[in-house]
Motif scaffolding. Structure first.
Motif, short mmCIF file in Angstrom:
data_model
loop_
_atom_site.label_atom_id
_atom_site.label_comp_id
_atom_site.label_asym_id
_atom_site.label_seq_id
_atom_site.Cartn_x
_atom_site.Cartn_y
_atom_site.Cartn_z
N TYR A 105 -2.77 8.25 14.76
CA TYR A 105 -2.05 7.64 13.64
C TYR A 105 -1.63 6.18 13.88
CZ TYR A 105 2.00 6.36 10.90
OH TYR A 105 2.87 5.65 10.13
N LEU B 253 9.64 6.79 9.76
CA LEU B 253 8.59 6.05 10.49
C LEU B 253 9.10 4.78 11.16
CD1 LEU B 253 5.63 6.78 8.08
CD2 LEU B 253 5.86 7.52 10.44
N ALA C 56 0.29 5.05 1.58
CA ALA C 56 -0.68 5.63 2.52
C ALA C 56 -0.35 7.09 2.83
CB ALA C 56 -0.70 4.80 3.81
N PRO C 57 -0.51 7.97 1.86
CA PRO C 57 -0.12 9.36 2.09
C PRO C 57 -1.11 10.13 2.97
CG PRO C 57 -1.12 9.15 -0.06
CD PRO C 57 -1.03 7.75 0.51
N THR C 58 -0.59 11.11 3.66
CA THR C 58 -1.42 12.07 4.39
C THR C 58 -1.58 13.29 3.48
OG1 THR C 58 -0.48 11.32 6.46
CG2 THR C 58 -1.54 13.49 6.49
N ARG D 179 7.83 2.61 3.14
CA ARG D 179 7.62 4.00 3.55
C ARG D 179 8.95 4.59 3.99
NH1 ARG D 179 4.10 2.59 9.01
NH2 ARG D 179 5.76 1.57 10.14
N GLU E 52 -4.66 9.02 4.32
CA GLU E 52 -4.63 9.16 5.78
C GLU E 52 -5.06 10.58 6.17
OE1 GLU E 52 -1.05 7.12 7.32
OE2 GLU E 52 -2.36 5.38 7.03
N ARG F 299 0.83 -1.21 0.00
CA ARG F 299 0.00 0.00 0.00
C ARG F 299 0.86 1.25 0.00
NH1 ARG F 299 2.04 2.54 4.36
NH2 ARG F 299 1.44 1.75 6.38
N VAL G 175 -3.24 3.19 11.55
CA VAL G 175 -2.38 2.49 10.59
C VAL G 175 -2.35 0.99 10.89
CG1 VAL G 175 0.04 2.16 9.90
CG2 VAL G 175 -0.91 4.44 10.01
N1 GLU Z 1 0.55 8.82 6.26
C1 GLU Z 1 1.94 8.76 6.57
C2 GLU Z 1 2.67 9.88 5.85
O1 GLU Z 1 2.19 10.39 4.85
C3 GLU Z 1 2.56 7.47 6.17
C4 GLU Z 1 2.01 6.35 6.93
C5 GLU Z 1 2.58 4.99 6.60
O2 GLU Z 1 3.04 4.76 5.46
O3 GLU Z 1 2.52 4.14 7.47
O4 GLU Z 1 3.73 10.25 6.29
#
Ligand code: GLU
Length: 309
Positions: free
Chosen positions: A191, A213, A15-17, A209, A49, A13, A195
């Motif tokens: 968050y 993180l 998963a952008p904010t 990612r 996100e 996946r 997630v």
């Molecule tokens: N939403 C987070 C971001 O844009 C990334 C979250 C993830 O990939 O777990 O920084």
């Protein structure tokens, strides 16, 4: 195991904010997530996100999805918007409450920063446990003054995992993280929890990612194990810099939307793939070609410098 883990198809996946513009580094992350899972014959998902609506300007998710579409980085299912999943998070929060202690915390940010105990690591405050043992009566009194957030009490255990890129990483949840927030005082789920619940429920088997993180991962692994999900394999990629070594950021001129409107898609894909080490010169490439030749062995593990598009 929950249903999410019945899925044995490799599932990745992005998963952008949507808190602003994506930059070229975010595009590279999306591309690697796509290539990794597609080259394994799996499915690619996109999750927006946008739980923190105050931080996400209207239309920024659409803009972001358009940018990904232009490059062909399209999910095999419609994108999932976290902002529409409150009901699901409530159910998962209830499940967690059966497995661990979740308690209200009335501390303000200012109080937390003023307290002596918290240490700051990676820009995060380690909660000193101020509200961990409030009596029913104290909770009642404090509730009349202020809406609490809810924290989960973490055990004194080490959670480690081997990141495919960054190597072994371990944290003691109590010492390195502290009791962390599951639901904020405004009712929005946090968050780490969202997630973990979403990756688990979607049957995600691999997460690609940025390595900023990495310190979040042990908490997410722990939450997933409490919820009965199998944690995915992790690929924390190095931060992406421009060709001069400057870190890319959303707030300056490295806008992904501008890049995709200015250059042909094959040229952008080729340049990103070359920067990551997947092809050996900066030349146009199609997504299909990149899927066919992708291997993590080729991807740079130390630092990624973006070549000119
Ligand atoms: N939403 C987070 C971001 O844009 C990334 C979250 C993830 O990939 O777990 O920084």
């Amino acid at each position: 195991m929950n249903d999410g883990n019945k899925n044995t198809i490799p599932t990745g996946r992005f998963a952008p904010t949507p808190s602003g513009e994506m930059h070229a580094g975010n595009l590279l992350c999306a591309l690697l997530a796509y290539l990794s899972v597609k080259s394994a014959g799996g499915k690619f998902l996109v999750r927006i996100e946008d739980l923190d609506t105050d931080r996400c300007p209207p239309n920024s998710a659409d803009k972001l999805l358009n940018t990904l579409d232009t490059l062909g980085l399209v999910g095999d299912e419609p994108p999932l918007f976290q902002s529409g999943r409150e009901q699901f998070y409530r159910i998962k929060e209830r499940e967690l409450r059966d497995k661990a202690r979740v308690y209200p915390c009335f501390c303000t940010r200012a109080q937390l920063h003023a307290a002596e105990a918290p240490r700051i690591r990676d820009g995060e405050t380690i909660y000193p446990g101020t509200c961990r043992n409030l009596t029913e009566r104290q909770i009642e009194e404090k509730s009349a003054m202020r809406r609490p957030c809810f924290r989960i009490e973490v055990p004194d255990i080490k959670i480690g995992f081997t990141d495919t890129i960054a190597g072994r990483f371990e944290q003691n949840l109590k010492e390195d993280c502290g009791d962390f927030i599951l639901r904020r005082s405004d009712g929005v789920h946090a968050y780490q929890f969202a997630v973990a619940a979403d990756d688990g429920e979607s049957g995600v088997t691999e997460v690609v990612r940025g390595n900023d993180l990495l310190p979040s991962t042990p908490r997410q692994i722990w939450l997933m194990s409490l919820l009965g999900y199998r944690p995915p394999r992790y690929y924390h990629i190095p931060l992406v810099c421009d060709h001069t070594g400057r870190k890319l950021s959303k707030s300056d001129g490295d806008s992904a939307a501008r890049i995709v409107s200015a250059y042909p898609k094959e040229r952008i894909l080729g340049s990103l793939a070359y920067s990551a080490g997947i092809i050996d010169r900066n030349r146009p490439a199609t997504l299909e070609e990149l899927v066919a030749i992708f291997s993590w062995d080729k991807v740079r593990k130390d630092q990624i410098f973006l070549d000119r598009i």
